[in-house]
Design a protein around this motif. Structure first.
Motif, PDB file in Angstrom:
ATOM      1  N   LEU A  20       0.818  -1.200   0.000  1.00 49.49           N
ATOM      2  CA  LEU A  20       0.000   0.000   0.000  1.00 49.49           C
ATOM      3  C   LEU A  20       0.858   1.258   0.000  1.00 49.49           C
ATOM      4  O   LEU A  20       0.532   2.253  -0.671  1.00 49.49           O
ATOM      5  CB  LEU A  20      -0.926   0.004   1.214  1.00 49.49           C
ATOM      6  N   LEU A  21       1.951   1.245   0.741  1.00 50.48           N
ATOM      7  CA  LEU A  21       2.830   2.409   0.778  1.00 50.48           C
ATOM      8  C   LEU A  21       3.406   2.709  -0.596  1.00 50.48           C
ATOM      9  O   LEU A  21       3.406   3.862  -1.051  1.00 50.48           O
ATOM     10  CB  LEU A  21       3.961   2.165   1.783  1.00 50.48           C
ATOM     11  N   HIS A  22       3.890   1.675  -1.281  1.00 44.15           N
ATOM     12  CA  HIS A  22       4.449   1.897  -2.617  1.00 44.15           C
ATOM     13  C   HIS A  22       3.373   2.375  -3.583  1.00 44.15           C
ATOM     14  O   HIS A  22       3.631   3.230  -4.441  1.00 44.15           O
ATOM     15  CB  HIS A  22       5.105   0.618  -3.127  1.00 44.15           C
ATOM     16  N   GLU A  23       2.179   1.837  -3.458  1.00 43.83           N
ATOM     17  CA  GLU A  23       1.097   2.230  -4.361  1.00 43.83           C
ATOM     18  C   GLU A  23       0.772   3.718  -4.233  1.00 43.83           C
ATOM     19  O   GLU A  23       0.659   4.431  -5.236  1.00 43.83           O
ATOM     20  CB  GLU A  23      -0.148   1.398  -4.058  1.00 43.83           C
ATOM     21  N   HIS A  24       0.664   4.199  -3.001  1.00 44.94           N
ATOM     22  CA  HIS A  24       0.241   5.587  -2.811  1.00 44.94           C
ATOM     23  C   HIS A  24       1.405   6.564  -2.931  1.00 44.94           C
ATOM     24  O   HIS A  24       1.205   7.712  -3.324  1.00 44.94           O
ATOM     25  CB  HIS A  24      -0.432   5.743  -1.454  1.00 44.94           C
ATOM     26  N   LEU A  44       0.402  14.208   4.169  1.00 43.23           N
ATOM     27  CA  LEU A  44       0.047  12.803   4.362  1.00 43.23           C
ATOM     28  C   LEU A  44       1.053  11.909   3.659  1.00 43.23           C
ATOM     29  O   LEU A  44       1.434  10.856   4.172  1.00 43.23           O
ATOM     30  CB  LEU A  44      -1.361  12.548   3.829  1.00 43.23           C
ATOM     31  N   ARG A  45       1.476  12.316   2.469  1.00 41.28           N
ATOM     32  CA  ARG A  45       2.456  11.530   1.716  1.00 41.28           C
ATOM     33  C   ARG A  45       3.789  11.467   2.467  1.00 41.28           C
ATOM     34  O   ARG A  45       4.442  10.425   2.509  1.00 41.28           O
ATOM     35  CB  ARG A  45       2.658  12.150   0.336  1.00 41.28           C
ATOM     36  N   ALA A  46       4.193  12.592   3.074  1.00 42.13           N
ATOM     37  CA  ALA A  46       5.439  12.602   3.845  1.00 42.13           C
ATOM     38  C   ALA A  46       5.346  11.658   5.042  1.00 42.13           C
ATOM     39  O   ALA A  46       6.322  10.972   5.382  1.00 42.13           O
ATOM     40  CB  ALA A  46       5.757  14.022   4.312  1.00 42.13           C
ATOM     41  N   VAL A 102       6.855   6.124   7.300  1.00 47.98           N
ATOM     42  CA  VAL A 102       6.499   4.748   7.652  1.00 47.98           C
ATOM     43  C   VAL A 102       7.275   3.765   6.775  1.00 47.98           C
ATOM     44  O   VAL A 102       7.798   2.749   7.261  1.00 47.98           O
ATOM     45  CB  VAL A 102       4.981   4.531   7.498  1.00 47.98           C
ATOM     46  N   LEU A 103       7.373   4.065   5.477  1.00 47.72           N
ATOM     47  CA  LEU A 103       8.118   3.182   4.576  1.00 47.72           C
ATOM     48  C   LEU A 103       9.595   3.133   4.951  1.00 47.72           C
ATOM     49  O   LEU A 103      10.218   2.062   4.920  1.00 47.72           O
ATOM     50  CB  LEU A 103       7.958   3.661   3.132  1.00 47.72           C
ATOM     51  N   ALA A 104      10.154   4.272   5.335  1.00 43.85           N
ATOM     52  CA  ALA A 104      11.556   4.291   5.750  1.00 43.85           C
ATOM     53  C   ALA A 104      11.763   3.467   7.022  1.00 43.85           C
ATOM     54  O   ALA A 104      12.763   2.750   7.157  1.00 43.85           O
ATOM     55  CB  ALA A 104      12.010   5.728   5.967  1.00 43.85           C
ATOM     56  N   ASP A 105      10.820   3.572   7.954  1.00 42.72           N
ATOM     57  CA  ASP A 105      10.921   2.775   9.189  1.00 42.72           C
ATOM     58  C   ASP A 105      10.842   1.275   8.876  1.00 42.72           C
ATOM     59  O   ASP A 105      11.572   0.473   9.478  1.00 42.72           O
ATOM     60  CB  ASP A 105       9.813   3.165  10.160  1.00 42.72           C
ATOM     61  N   LEU A 106       9.949   0.903   7.956  1.00 42.16           N
ATOM     62  CA  LEU A 106       9.866  -0.499   7.557  1.00 42.16           C
ATOM     63  C   LEU A 106      11.175  -0.960   6.939  1.00 42.16           C
ATOM     64  O   LEU A 106      11.677  -2.049   7.231  1.00 42.16           O
ATOM     65  CB  LEU A 106       8.724  -0.702   6.562  1.00 42.16           C
ATOM     66  N   GLY A 107      11.735  -0.122   6.061  1.00 42.28           N
ATOM     67  CA  GLY A 107      12.980  -0.498   5.395  1.00 42.28           C
ATOM     68  C   GLY A 107      14.132  -0.714   6.358  1.00 42.28           C
ATOM     69  O   GLY A 107      14.946  -1.623   6.191  1.00 42.28           O
ATOM     70  N   SER A 108      14.198   0.123   7.410  1.00 42.17           N
ATOM     71  CA  SER A 108      15.296  -0.018   8.377  1.00 42.17           C
ATOM     72  C   SER A 108      15.135  -1.244   9.270  1.00 42.17           C
ATOM     73  O   SER A 108      16.092  -1.675   9.910  1.00 42.17           O
ATOM     74  CB  SER A 108      15.382   1.234   9.241  1.00 42.17           C
ATOM     75  N   ALA A 109      13.916  -1.814   9.332  1.00 36.75           N
ATOM     76  CA  ALA A 109      13.663  -2.972  10.205  1.00 36.75           C
ATOM     77  C   ALA A 109      13.540  -4.276   9.425  1.00 36.75           C
ATOM     78  O   ALA A 109      13.198  -5.303  10.012  1.00 36.75           O
ATOM     79  CB  ALA A 109      12.393  -2.736  11.015  1.00 36.75           C
TER      80      ALA A 109
END
Length: 447
Positions: A196-200, A219-221, A226-233
């Protein structure tokens, strides 16, 4: 000879003629530069706003400095509403002066403030259509809609209302997506959140046109963070450490092969000068097994292979031929070199369809070494040879997932999960499992 006579001095000038007093009183003195403003203020005090506004306009045209002219017109606009013709003329003059001044300003907050003030003055001057165009250029669409509506500019109003509807729709979509992503992350459905993050975030409409100046970029920022936090984990190299019990650790390797040697890049690094950098490996191999009709069948098994080491590899005391895999049919001792490094190896029960092995170094302090669970591509979770867990590990690139058996209650952090839940784990997760022998907490580490 007669003596020359002295020249006579010139006669004194006649005294200046005196002007009669009546003539001096009848001649008006030239007005000073502030007299017009003073008279305008006096007229405003007495309530004669029409003449006061006219005097202010007349006086403003005599001023050379733009800042002085703007200050004078601002004061007048503050004292005269657009309810009268003179007041509208005053607001119109202020707007025109501000717009001319804005032409020489660089883009930025000060210029934006000047343009907004000019638009408000135009609204007071009954020039709502022009004010709406300025608001529209400033991406203040709701203010533009109000100005267009008051001016009766139907076409412009319909266009702006269409933009507002589009922006509200996209903002609402992003907010719903943000809420859905937040729930998905808490419940362990990180693959869904990632998608969903990549889609939006790849919706280019958010960064162009009026949407770039709406709430959508904020909202996009937030979604980008959130995507950056996912990537780091995320997992690093198809490996995850599970911390459990009283400081115990089980390392899970889901690569297609597990290498052993003295290189820091291998999955199990061992000390020993006689060891090769990549000494031996565990991998899946196809082996022949007797079939039900007497015909050999091919099946997969975990096999040990020497990678051309200098000191040799020994399984249960037997040396392995370099490059020839040997299937592990049961637990045993693996030696790399005659005395350099020894490990105990426990293959998972292949008769139950489990492909993998548990191994750890032997020798002094062996109990302090963590177990390594080799699961090529995924499989059942074992913490030790005596501690199977009712869960399956799966590769869902870029995630590692834990699928919990039906009937087992689980909790991810503070979030309860339903029976048989499947979650994509991240670094720092705490997964609680209610097992028959008590609660087990697994702390996830992606180091």
């Amino acid at each position: 000879m007669s003596r020359p006579s002295k020249p006579r001095p010139p006669p004194p000038p006649p005294p200046p003629a005196l002007r009669p007093p009546s003539t001096a009183l009848d001649t008006p003195a030239r007005p000073g530069p502030g007299d017009g403003l003073a008279r305008a203020r006096a007229l405003e005090h007495t309530g004669d706003h029409a003449r006061a506004a006219a005097l202010r306009l007349e006086y403003a045209h005599t001023l050379c400095g733009t800042a002085q002219r703007i200050a004078l017109l601002r004061e007048g606009a503050a004292r005269h509403s657009g309810a009268t013709e003179e007041g509208r003329s005053l607001h119109q003059a202020l707007a025109e002066t501000l717009l001319r001044h804005a032409e020489f300003m660089e883009d930025g907050a000060p210029r934006r403030a000047i343009l907004m003030e000019a638009a408000r003055a135009l609204e007071e001057a009954d020039q709502g259509a022009i004010a709406g165009e300025i608001y529209e250029r400033l991406h203040m669409l709701r203010r533009a809609a109000v100005a267009y509506e008051r001016a009766g500019a139907v076409t412009q109003l319909e266009y702006v209302l269409g933009l507002i509807d589009q922006i509200e729709h996209i903002e609402a979509t992003l907010q719903r997506a943000s809420d859905e992503i937040d729930v998905a992350v808490r419940e362990g459905r990180r693959f869904l959140a990632h998608s969903l993050l990549h889609e939006h975030l790849h919706d280019v409409r958010i960064t162009r046109g009026p949407l770039a100046h709406s709430g959508a970029p904020l909202l996009r920022a937030a979604l980008a963070r959130v995507l950056a936090d996912l990537g780091s984990a995320l997992p690093r190299g198809q490996r995850v450490d599970l911390r459990w019990g009283a400081g115990q650790v089980t390392r899970v390797v889901l690569r297609s092969d597990l290498r052993l040697g003295r290189s820091p890049d291998v999955e199990i690094n061992l000390a020993g000068a006689s060891l090769s950098r990549e000494h031996a490996a565990l991998r899946l191999e196809a082996i022949a097994a007797p079939g039900s009709l007497g015909v050999d069948e091919v099946e997969l098994a975990v096999a040990l292979v020497d990678l051309g080491s200098r000191a040799g590899t020994f399984w249960r005391g037997e040396a392995l031929a370099p490059g020839e895999p040997v299937a592990l049919e049961g637990p045993g001792e693996l030696a790399l070199g005659l005395s350099a490094a020894r490990l105990e190896v426990h293959p998972l029960p292949r008769e139950r369809g489990e492909l993998g092995a548990l191994l750890r170094p032997l020798g002094p302090g062996a109990a302090a070494h963590p177990w390594t669970l080799y699961l090529p591509g995924g499989g059942p979770l074992w913490l030790t040879p005596e501690r199977p867990i009712p869960a399956i590990l799966e590769l869902r690139p870029p995630f590692i997932a834990v699928r919990i058996a039906a009937g087992i209650r689980a909790q991810l952090g503070q979030e309860p999960l339903g029976p048989g839940a499947s979650i994509e784990v991240l670094h720092g997760d705490r997964l609680h499992l209610d097992l028959p022998d008590g609660r087990l907490t697994l702390e996830i580490s992606m180091t």
